[in-house]
Motif scaffolding. Structure first.
Motif, short mmCIF file in Angstrom:
data_model
loop_
_atom_site.label_atom_id
_atom_site.label_comp_id
_atom_site.label_asym_id
_atom_site.label_seq_id
_atom_site.Cartn_x
_atom_site.Cartn_y
_atom_site.Cartn_z
N ILE A 104 6.24 6.73 9.02
CA ILE A 104 6.47 8.05 9.57
C ILE A 104 7.36 7.99 10.24
N PRO A 105 8.82 7.52 9.44
CA PRO A 105 9.87 7.42 10.25
C PRO A 105 10.01 8.52 11.09
N ASP A 106 10.50 8.18 12.70
CA ASP A 106 10.45 9.27 13.74
C ASP A 106 12.06 9.72 14.02
N SER A 107 12.30 10.93 13.46
CA SER A 107 13.79 10.96 14.00
C SER A 107 14.36 11.42 14.54
N ARG A 108 13.17 11.28 16.10
CA ARG A 108 13.50 12.12 17.36
C ARG A 108 13.96 10.46 18.26
N THR A 109 13.16 9.92 17.94
CA THR A 109 13.66 8.53 18.81
C THR A 109 14.35 7.19 17.83
N GLY A 110 14.21 7.51 16.61
CA GLY A 110 14.79 6.74 15.58
C GLY A 110 13.70 5.57 15.57
N LYS A 111 12.47 5.61 15.92
CA LYS A 111 11.29 4.68 15.61
C LYS A 111 10.07 4.81 14.73
N ILE A 112 9.87 3.83 14.49
CA ILE A 112 8.99 4.07 12.82
C ILE A 112 7.52 4.48 13.27
N ASP A 162 17.26 -2.44 1.65
CA ASP A 162 17.81 -1.96 1.09
C ASP A 162 18.58 -1.23 -0.01
N ASP A 163 19.38 -0.44 0.26
CA ASP A 163 19.14 0.18 -1.44
C ASP A 163 19.98 -0.53 -2.71
N ILE A 199 0.73 -1.31 0.01
CA ILE A 199 0.23 -0.12 -0.05
C ILE A 199 0.97 0.90 0.15
N THR A 200 2.05 0.70 0.57
CA THR A 200 2.08 2.48 1.03
C THR A 200 3.93 2.53 0.72
N LEU A 201 5.18 3.14 0.97
CA LEU A 201 6.12 2.87 1.03
C LEU A 201 6.99 4.72 0.59
N VAL A 202 8.05 4.26 2.10
CA VAL A 202 9.43 5.80 1.83
C VAL A 202 9.98 5.03 2.08
N ARG A 203 11.55 6.55 1.79
CA ARG A 203 12.37 6.16 1.70
C ARG A 203 12.87 5.69 3.27
N TYR A 204 13.80 4.59 3.41
CA TYR A 204 14.30 4.50 4.51
C TYR A 204 15.71 4.41 4.41
N GLY A 205 16.93 5.56 5.40
CA GLY A 205 18.52 5.21 4.92
C GLY A 205 18.87 5.12 3.53
N ASN A 206 19.38 3.68 2.75
CA ASN A 206 19.16 4.12 1.40
C ASN A 206 18.28 3.43 1.00
N GLY A 207 17.94 2.86 1.74
CA GLY A 207 17.13 1.98 0.78
C GLY A 207 15.16 1.92 1.18
N PHE A 208 14.01 0.80 0.92
CA PHE A 208 13.04 1.69 0.96
C PHE A 208 12.44 0.55 2.82
N LEU A 209 11.31 1.59 3.02
CA LEU A 209 10.39 0.72 4.42
C LEU A 209 8.57 -0.01 3.33
N ILE A 210 8.35 -0.59 3.13
CA ILE A 210 6.81 -1.09 2.31
C ILE A 210 6.20 -1.41 3.13
N ALA A 211 4.15 -1.38 3.16
CA ALA A 211 3.78 -1.59 3.92
C ALA A 211 2.40 -1.69 3.41
N GLY A 212 1.98 -2.69 4.02
CA GLY A 212 0.21 -2.48 3.63
C GLY A 212 -0.81 -3.66 4.09
N THR A 213 -1.58 -4.24 3.55
CA THR A 213 -2.70 -4.88 3.38
C THR A 213 -2.31 -6.84 3.81
N LEU A 214 -2.36 -7.70 4.95
CA LEU A 214 -2.53 -9.23 5.07
C LEU A 214 -3.72 -9.80 4.69
N HIS A 215 -4.02 -10.26 3.87
CA HIS A 215 -5.08 -10.52 3.38
C HIS A 215 -5.59 -12.79 4.17
#
Length: 752
Positions: A153-161, A130-131, A97-113
């Motif tokens: 949403i990568p959280d730069s304050r905590t390093g969490k996602i 990874d890249d 469903i969605t993806l964002v840049r994370y480091g040099n790679g990507f985070l990808i997430a979505g739905t589990l059917h």
């Protein structure tokens, strides 16, 4: 947030400011490119980075196998596949469903059917690649109800996602927030936000103060109205403040008010929220739109409204509903990219004025079933010089007979062309222009705070959720589905050519569309536009005609009633014009055979030196007509001059005095000039049809001889009758004799 109703379409409200346009080229054209990926393609998610668009797709190859594809469209509109993946493990399948840049790679997430579609439930998943686009890890979770991650949403304050999604609590319309620890690769904490009625999170903002600002809408406030809510949470998901707002008119809440596509942005310490609204009345057989429009509101740090504005939208004095906005930026000039339903869905690109939106429409300009061709905008990208809109396309084709279902069309428009999209007519993608009136709506935004309650009959509730971890792997594949570029992509129509079987037996014909042979009495799907239909028969000039195929329209052409003309012309090296078409018969020796549509055909035949022929031939359906045309030659023209004047003789007949202009049929003639005292002049002249000749002769005088015996003078050219020659009647006749007498008298007078 609650699901968008089926009648509404996703909208994007955007702003273009002058700095974007200033560096643009003034001569760029609108570009349209189509893509077909594999057998079928479904765009599930997008991400914009600079001038590049990253796409998540579900693509199916020719064998029916489905792959999850990560691809990119660059500023040249070239589509490049980056990686292909498939899921392994467990009785589940995924949708990215969605993806964002994370480091040099990507985070990808979505739905589990769930693999068993009859069982309720589902969940969500997240992966990191990874890249080099290799999968590093994947985590999947099951929830009570179907759920999905629609924002990372990568959280730069905590390093969490931070994962933002819907579902899992009371229904699939609730919202949830989850903190994912990338080091432990697991969910640290997850809360559900919702109530008994449909509620949802539209977006989550991360202010500088380290809190979470949640913006959403809810129906769980005791009124028959959807309300806007804002929650400020700390990093532990504890409520710092919360507010909800009721839209009231004349101090009464507006019933059946729905808020669509909320979008929120931070500007300093203030929050700007915007969207569209609709008010409807429900009847047993239909739903009536009572009011609809656009709204914007600004809130301070304490989530109190600073200012707000509601504007209704009408077209021809009737309410018109825009789709759900995705985002707004406030700058000098507002650009709206929105779906609008004008009997069928279209995409509008317009600019806000003081009291109206003036827009141009992108869409298939044919009312019946046009939704089969274009759906809502998938995403919009603001480049330095142009805006690119990606549209889901169905039943699109390029210049061949193959139709591509579930393809995609990219429309790239330079900023200076946003007010004039008529160039899209070439692609059958221009829907005309539209002006939507804006009217201030006198409503108030009333505080309805204290929304977080334990009593779920009124308000919404935050609940700790513990999802169940399940086994799932995302594996990279080496094979890519085939990618085809659709040049000049167009929607399609259908054409059937009828030709009776008995007619084919008598007059065997072959039928071609755009040079490709087709069978009669079968439907053919063709790109919208002009196509060439050709009918051939051995020994005949083919019959051709142009047929315009309109999008989503069925066309019939009956060729059972064509006729055959067998024409011959004498002489053969003539030029023929029939039915407005020109033919040179020189190479066919005057013979021509052609297939024609039944008609009263005008025929014109021309040849140099011959009188033109004009006539008509009546060709009935299925008739074989034979016609022979013999041209009449034009007469020749002979101009005869002499010095001095003389009598003109043509083949022994007198034609008057020189100068003389004589019209004669084509042929060979003996021309003689005579005058008393001068030697006769004689020559042969051949006149071709329509020929013009000039004869200019200077006669020579003859010497006079004196006869002293008789006192009689005679010229050296005078002839003496031979002995024994019988005198007969003059061949000239009385009229010629009179002409000669007159000519001699004229010559004597001329000589004196």
């Amino acid at each position: 947030m609650r699901p968008v109703r089926s009648v509404s379409v996703m909208v994007i409200l955007l702003v273009v400011f002058s700095g974007l346009v200033s560096g643009g080229s003034l001569h760029r054209d609108v570009r349209v490119v189509g893509y077909a990926v594999g057998k079928e393609i479904l765009i599930t998610g997008t991400m914009v980075e600079g001038d590049s668009i990253y796409l998540l797709m579900e693509a199916q190859n020719e064998g029916g196998e489905t792959a999850h594809l990560l691809a990119m469209i660059d500023d040249r509109l070239d589509l490049t596949p980056m990686a292909s993946y498939r899921e392994v493990g467990g009785n589940h399948y995924i949708t990215p469903i969605t993806l964002v840049r994370y480091g040099n790679g990507f985070l990808i997430a979505g739905t589990l059917h769930p693999g068993d579609t009859e069982k309720p439930g589902g969940g969500f998943w997240i992966s990191f690649v990874d890249d080099r686009l290799n999968v590093v890890w994947t985590r999947a979770y099951l929830t009570k109800y179907s759920s999905s991650v629609f924002r990372i949403i990568p959280d730069s304050r905590t390093g969490k996602i931070l994962l933002v999604g819907d579902g899992c609590f009371y229904s699939g319309s609730d919202g949830f927030l989850a903190v994912f620890d990338p080091e432990k690769k697991d969910i640290e904490r997850m809360i559900g936000i919702g109530g008994i009625n449909a509620d949802g999170v539209s977006t989550v903002l991360l202010p500088e103060d380290g809190t979470y600002l949640v913006v959403g809408s809810t129906w769980s406030m005791g009124d028959s109205q959807e309300k806007l809510f804002l929650l400020r949470l700390d990093r532990e998901f504890r409520v710092i403040s919360s507010r909800a707002f009721t839209v009231s008119k004349n101090e009464k809440p507006v019933k059946r008010l729905e808020l669509n596509g909320l979008h929120a942005v931070l500007e300093g310490n203030r929050v700007n929220v915007s969207g569209t609204f609709v008010v409807e009345e429900f009847h047993p057989t239909k739903t009536i739109v009572v009011n609809s429009g656009i709204w914007r509101a600004e809130f301070d740090r304490d989530l109190k409204p600073v200012e707000y504005r509601f504007e209704t939208t009408t077209l021809n004095s009737s309410p018109i509903e825009l789709g759900s906005p995705a985002w707004i930026f406030r700058r000098r000039g507002d650009l709206i990219l929105s779906s609008v339903n004008l009997r069928y869905p279209m995409v509008m690109v317009g600019r806000f004025g003081r009291d109206s939106i003036r827009g141009e429409l992108i869409g298939v300009p044919y009312p019946a079933g046009a939704y089969y061709y274009l759906t809502y905008p998938l995403t919009a990208v603001f480049r330095k010089e142009s805006l690119t809109v990606l549209l889901q396309a169905r039943r699109f084709s390029d210049r061949n007979f193959r139709v591509y279902s579930n393809s995609m069309v990219a429309v790239d428009v330079p900023y200076e062309r946003l007010d004039n999209l008529s160039v899209l007519k070439e692609y059958y993608l221009y829907g005309g222009n539209v002006t939507i009136k804006l009217h201030p709506w006198n409503v108030s935004l009333d505080d309805a705070s204290d929304i977080v309650r334990r009593d779920l009959s009124y308000g919404i509730r935050l609940v700790d959720v513990r999802p169940k971890s399940v086994s799932l792997k995302l594996l990279r594949r080496s094979a890519f589905p085939k990618i085809i570029y659709l040049k000049k992509p167009r929607p399609v129509g259908e054409l059937k050519v009828y030709l009776g079987k008995g007619f084919i037996d008598i007059n065997p014909l072959r039928i071609y569309l755009d040079g490709r042979e087709i069978s009669p009495d079968e439907w053919y799907v063709l790109p919208a536009g002009n196509h060439t239909l050709t009918v051939r028969r051995p020994g005949f000039i083919p019959y051709t005609e142009k047929i315009e195929v309109k999008p989503n329209a069925a066309h019939h052409r009956n060729l059972e009633y064509v006729g055959f003309l067998d024409l011959s012309v004498v002489p053969g090296d003539a030029n023929l014009t029939i039915g407005g078409r020109f033919y040179d018969l020189n190479s066919t020796n005057g013979s021509i055979r052609m297939i024609l549509s039944p008609c009263r055909c005008n025929i014109t035949v021309r040849r140099k030196g011959y009188l033109p022929y004009s006539g008509e031939v009546i060709l009935m359906p299925g008739q074989y007509v034979t016609r022979k045309i013999v041209l009449k030659p034009r007469p020749g023209n002979l101009l005869v001059e002499s010095s001095p004047r003389a009598i003109i003789w043509v083949n022994g007949s007198a034609w008057g005095l020189t100068p003389g202009n004589i019209t004669l049929p084509p042929g060979e003639y003996r021309i003689t000039l005579t005058r008393e005292g001068y030697a006769n002049y004689s020559t042969r002249i051949n006149l071709d049809p329509g020929d013009s000749r000039w004869l200019n002769v200077t006669l020579q005088p003859v010497q006079t001889v004196s006869n002293e015996t008789t006192g009689y003078q005679k010229t050296s050219t005078e002839r003496t009758p031979k002995p024994g020659r019988k005198k007969g009647k003059s061949v000239c006749g009385p009229a010629i004799m009179a002409l000669l007498a007159t000519s001699v008298a004229l010559l004597r007078r001329d000589g004196s």
